[in-house]
Design a protein around this motif. Sequence first.
Motif, PDB file in Angstrom:
ATOM      1  N   GLY A 212      57.370  40.506  37.223  1.00 42.66           N
ATOM      2  CA  GLY A 212      56.934  40.531  38.608  1.00 42.66           C
ATOM      3  C   GLY A 212      55.428  40.610  38.698  1.00 42.66           C
ATOM      4  N   GLY A 213      54.904  40.219  39.858  1.00 49.04           N
ATOM      5  CA  GLY A 213      53.462  40.262  40.035  1.00 49.04           C
ATOM      6  C   GLY A 213      53.065  40.190  41.489  1.00 49.04           C
ATOM      7  N   LEU A 214      51.865  40.698  41.784  1.00 45.57           N
ATOM      8  CA  LEU A 214      51.289  40.653  43.122  1.00 45.57           C
ATOM      9  C   LEU A 214      49.842  40.197  43.017  1.00 45.57           C
ATOM     10  CD1 LEU A 214      52.550  43.986  44.769  1.00 45.57           C
ATOM     11  CD2 LEU A 214      53.235  41.651  45.399  1.00 45.57           C
ATOM     12  N   THR A 215      49.388  39.421  43.993  1.00 41.22           N
ATOM     13  CA  THR A 215      47.993  39.001  44.088  1.00 41.22           C
ATOM     14  C   THR A 215      47.532  39.147  45.536  1.00 41.22           C
ATOM     15  OG1 THR A 215      48.231  37.416  42.273  1.00 41.22           O
ATOM     16  CG2 THR A 215      46.342  37.131  43.732  1.00 41.22           C
ATOM     17  N   TYR A 216      46.384  39.774  45.720  1.00 38.15           N
ATOM     18  CA  TYR A 216      45.789  39.908  47.049  1.00 38.15           C
ATOM     19  C   TYR A 216      44.459  39.160  47.052  1.00 38.15           C
ATOM     20  CZ  TYR A 216      43.238  41.966  50.960  1.00 38.15           C
ATOM     21  OH  TYR A 216      42.491  42.136  52.097  1.00 38.15           O
ATOM     22  N   ARG A 217      44.263  38.312  48.064  1.00 38.64           N
ATOM     23  CA  ARG A 217      43.023  37.544  48.198  1.00 38.64           C
ATOM     24  C   ARG A 217      42.372  37.857  49.536  1.00 38.64           C
ATOM     25  NH1 ARG A 217      46.887  34.067  46.117  1.00 38.64           N
ATOM     26  NH2 ARG A 217      46.443  33.224  44.041  1.00 38.64           N
ATOM     27  N   ARG A 218      41.068  37.961  49.510  1.00 39.26           N
ATOM     28  CA  ARG A 218      40.295  38.225  50.715  1.00 39.26           C
ATOM     29  C   ARG A 218      39.179  37.190  50.819  1.00 39.26           C
ATOM     30  NH1 ARG A 218      40.150  40.954  55.679  1.00 39.26           N
ATOM     31  NH2 ARG A 218      37.963  41.224  56.281  1.00 39.26           N
ATOM     32  N   GLN A 219      39.149  36.452  51.948  1.00 38.16           N
ATOM     33  CA  GLN A 219      38.124  35.446  52.170  1.00 38.16           C
ATOM     34  C   GLN A 219      36.881  36.144  52.717  1.00 38.16           C
ATOM     35  OE1 GLN A 219      39.437  32.316  51.378  1.00 38.16           O
ATOM     36  NE2 GLN A 219      37.326  31.587  51.198  1.00 38.16           N
ATOM     37  N   LEU A 220      35.858  36.289  51.879  1.00 42.99           N
ATOM     38  CA  LEU A 220      34.626  36.953  52.297  1.00 42.99           C
ATOM     39  C   LEU A 220      33.752  36.026  53.128  1.00 42.99           C
ATOM     40  CD1 LEU A 220      33.763  38.744  48.935  1.00 42.99           C
ATOM     41  CD2 LEU A 220      35.098  39.617  50.864  1.00 42.99           C
ATOM     42  N   ARG A 221      33.717  34.745  52.728  1.00 41.33           N
ATOM     43  CA  ARG A 221      33.011  33.690  53.446  1.00 41.33           C
ATOM     44  C   ARG A 221      33.830  32.434  53.258  1.00 41.33           C
ATOM     45  NH1 ARG A 221      27.632  34.546  50.201  1.00 41.33           N
ATOM     46  NH2 ARG A 221      28.351  32.551  49.392  1.00 41.33           N
ATOM     47  N   PRO A 222      33.533  31.354  54.015  1.00 38.18           N
ATOM     48  CA  PRO A 222      34.290  30.113  53.793  1.00 38.18           C
ATOM     49  C   PRO A 222      34.247  29.631  52.346  1.00 38.18           C
ATOM     50  CG  PRO A 222      33.083  29.968  55.844  1.00 38.18           C
ATOM     51  CD  PRO A 222      32.647  31.248  55.195  1.00 38.18           C
ATOM     52  N   ASP A 223      33.176  29.980  51.630  1.00 39.81           N
ATOM     53  CA  ASP A 223      33.036  29.496  50.255  1.00 39.81           C
ATOM     54  C   ASP A 223      33.246  30.586  49.204  1.00 39.81           C
ATOM     55  OD1 ASP A 223      30.772  30.901  50.946  1.00 39.81           O
ATOM     56  OD2 ASP A 223      29.406  29.644  49.787  1.00 39.81           O
ATOM     57  N   LEU A 224      33.539  31.812  49.628  1.00 35.44           N
ATOM     58  CA  LEU A 224      33.625  32.913  48.671  1.00 35.44           C
ATOM     59  C   LEU A 224      34.892  33.729  48.914  1.00 35.44           C
ATOM     60  CD1 LEU A 224      32.230  34.482  46.361  1.00 35.44           C
ATOM     61  CD2 LEU A 224      31.134  35.888  48.137  1.00 35.44           C
ATOM     62  N   GLN A 225      35.627  33.938  47.834  1.00 34.68           N
ATOM     63  CA  GLN A 225      36.889  34.671  47.919  1.00 34.68           C
ATOM     64  C   GLN A 225      36.934  35.746  46.848  1.00 34.68           C
ATOM     65  OE1 GLN A 225      40.856  33.074  46.421  1.00 34.68           O
ATOM     66  NE2 GLN A 225      41.126  32.742  48.613  1.00 34.68           N
ATOM     67  N   ALA A 226      37.429  36.926  47.225  1.00 35.10           N
ATOM     68  CA  ALA A 226      37.680  38.002  46.265  1.00 35.10           C
ATOM     69  C   ALA A 226      39.182  38.098  46.028  1.00 35.10           C
ATOM     70  CB  ALA A 226      37.141  39.323  46.800  1.00 35.10           C
ATOM     71  N   PHE A 227      39.552  38.470  44.828  1.00 38.84           N
ATOM     72  CA  PHE A 227      40.971  38.581  44.507  1.00 38.84           C
ATOM     73  C   PHE A 227      41.208  39.731  43.546  1.00 38.84           C
ATOM     74  CE2 PHE A 227      39.062  35.590  41.542  1.00 38.84           C
ATOM     75  CZ  PHE A 227      39.510  36.031  40.311  1.00 38.84           C
ATOM     76  N   VAL A 228      42.417  40.280  43.637  1.00 35.12           N
ATOM     77  CA  VAL A 228      42.854  41.339  42.731  1.00 35.12           C
ATOM     78  C   VAL A 228      44.354  41.184  42.550  1.00 35.12           C
ATOM     79  CG1 VAL A 228      43.169  42.977  44.629  1.00 35.12           C
ATOM     80  CG2 VAL A 228      42.848  43.834  42.305  1.00 35.12           C
ATOM     81  N   GLY A 229      44.842  41.465  41.374  1.00 34.65           N
ATOM     82  CA  GLY A 229      46.270  41.285  41.142  1.00 34.65           C
ATOM     83  C   GLY A 229      46.722  41.902  39.840  1.00 34.65           C
ATOM     84  N   GLY A 230      48.017  41.788  39.612  1.00 37.53           N
ATOM     85  CA  GLY A 230      48.567  42.320  38.388  1.00 37.53           C
ATOM     86  C   GLY A 230      49.963  41.802  38.129  1.00 37.53           C
ATOM     87  N   ASN A 231      50.425  41.947  36.891  1.00 39.06           N
ATOM     88  CA  ASN A 231      51.750  41.496  36.471  1.00 39.06           C
ATOM     89  C   ASN A 231      52.355  42.534  35.532  1.00 39.06           C
ATOM     90  OD1 ASN A 231      51.698  38.384  37.319  1.00 39.06           O
ATOM     91  ND2 ASN A 231      49.711  38.889  36.409  1.00 39.06           N
ATOM     92  N   ILE A 232      53.683  42.633  35.573  1.00 37.88           N
ATOM     93  CA  ILE A 232      54.402  43.475  34.627  1.00 37.88           C
ATOM     94  C   ILE A 232      55.591  42.688  34.075  1.00 37.88           C
ATOM     95  CG2 ILE A 232      53.746  45.672  35.687  1.00 37.88           C
ATOM     96  CD1 ILE A 232      56.529  45.735  36.978  1.00 37.88           C
ATOM     97  N   GLU A 233      55.978  43.006  32.855  1.00 34.75           N
ATOM     98  CA  GLU A 233      57.159  42.377  32.247  1.00 34.75           C
ATOM     99  C   GLU A 233      57.823  43.371  31.320  1.00 34.75           C
ATOM    100  OE1 GLU A 233      58.576  38.467  29.622  1.00 34.75           O
ATOM    101  OE2 GLU A 233      56.439  38.796  30.082  1.00 34.75           O
ATOM    102  N   ASP A 234      59.138  43.386  31.368  1.00 35.38           N
ATOM    103  CA  ASP A 234      59.917  44.234  30.470  1.00 35.38           C
ATOM    104  C   ASP A 234      61.010  43.365  29.863  1.00 35.38           C
ATOM    105  OD1 ASP A 234      60.767  46.522  29.130  1.00 35.38           O
ATOM    106  OD2 ASP A 234      62.193  47.030  30.715  1.00 35.38           O
ATOM    107  N   ARG A 235      61.026  43.293  28.543  1.00 39.34           N
ATOM    108  CA  ARG A 235      62.009  42.462  27.832  1.00 39.34           C
ATOM    109  C   ARG A 235      62.785  43.344  26.859  1.00 39.34           C
ATOM    110  NH1 ARG A 235      61.010  36.608  24.883  1.00 39.34           N
ATOM    111  NH2 ARG A 235      62.444  36.909  23.160  1.00 39.34           N
TER     112      ARG A 235
END
Length: 455
Positions: A212-235
């Motif tokens: 599973g995973g989540l990603t959050y994006r924030r548009q700071l300007r029309p040309d600039l985007q910040a992002f943060v996210g993560g993933n986990i896996e269990d096998r």
Amino acid sequence: MNHAHRPQRTGNKSRPPAMLRILACAALLLTSTAHADALLDQARQLLDARAGEQAYQLLAPQEDTRAGEVEYDYLLGLAALQSNRTTRAVFALERVLSVQPDHSQARAELARAYFLIGENQAAHHEFSQVLRQDPPETVRSSIARYLNVLEQRFDAQLDQLSGYLELGVGHDSNVNSATSDSQVAIPALGNLVFTLDPGGLEQSDSFASVRGGLTYRRQLRPDLQAFVGGNIEDRRNADYDRFNIGTADAHAGLRLQSGRERYIAALQTQGLWLDGERYRTLAGLNLQWEHIFDARNQGSLFMQYATQHYPEQQTRDVNTTMIGAAWVHALKQTTAPVVFYSSLFGGTDDEQDGNYRHIGRDFWGLRLGVNYALSQKIGFNLLGSYQAASYGADDPLFLKTRRDDLYDASLTATYKATKDWSWRAQLRHSKNDSNIPITRYERTQMMLSLRRDFR
């Protein structure tokens, strides 16, 4: 004697046939040109009458021979736009601008095509370029309306949260990536032959996994985007639970779009657990530059620096530096898109403890792949890779410098049942050829998974 009376051929008598051939070629050329002009004239008339489908059907069969002609490509782009073939319009209009960059009408239509397919940053850039060419007021007013809509799109995309959850089952022929040789001679011990513990040999097992995973994006300007996210896996394996693997990673960064250029910088951290115990941690920085050459070609350069730490085996700690280049090429297809991608990379794992130079290594590799969309629901991905590695000093047990050749190939089939649900079947085979016996292995994995995307 009769030969003396035979008429002699002169150069003047040979000229008329040659001249006739030249005139015939000229007439053929003029006829062809006139036919070509008639073709374009007819296409213009159809476009003026908003008969885009007819204009496209008239022009498209000539694309293989006439692609690269500015007026032909421009009209083909207009016809593709009118007939809702937006991607084909992008191809044609890109060709116009590659030959004639100051063709403002083609640039405006290309901006409109990008707008229609949702390439908002590219559309904004192209519309801005048209405005710099001081177009008529009517054109400026039309572009202003498009830019207003784009600003609304950017505002609507200020915050984006997406994620996925995937459940899978499968079979692994070698869950511990171990050798199949049960006996090995150790040169450092006078070539004594040792029998390996059965638990250290390759083990075949079935497994179940959850990712599973989540990603959050924030548009700071029309040309600039910040992002943060993560993933986990269990096998988890059915029998050999000591080889159960868990991973978790997190990343955060910035993405800057400037015309056809994209710059990405991100921090990354990762943890890996083996049977519930922390096995390795990683922290690093990723940098990437991407350039869109045209609608079907994109290139990139990338660099990564990371530190890898093994809590229970600190002599294996290394600092990794890697650089590489990648290329993506899409074939000119509409019903079944085909995308080829490739990358070439190289780097070093520098040992953190100078007493263990045999841990460090230099490596380089190559990846080649292709995506084939049979339909909107069914797609295939074929990926192959090769990596060569040479270590920094002789292995203390086998008294020679380790060298590996790692081959990996996978085939993945995806069925998109709905917008958010998809099935995936994957077959993967890996082989590591090494001059150190205990690091040679082969591994085949098969997996079937169900994925849910959240947007």
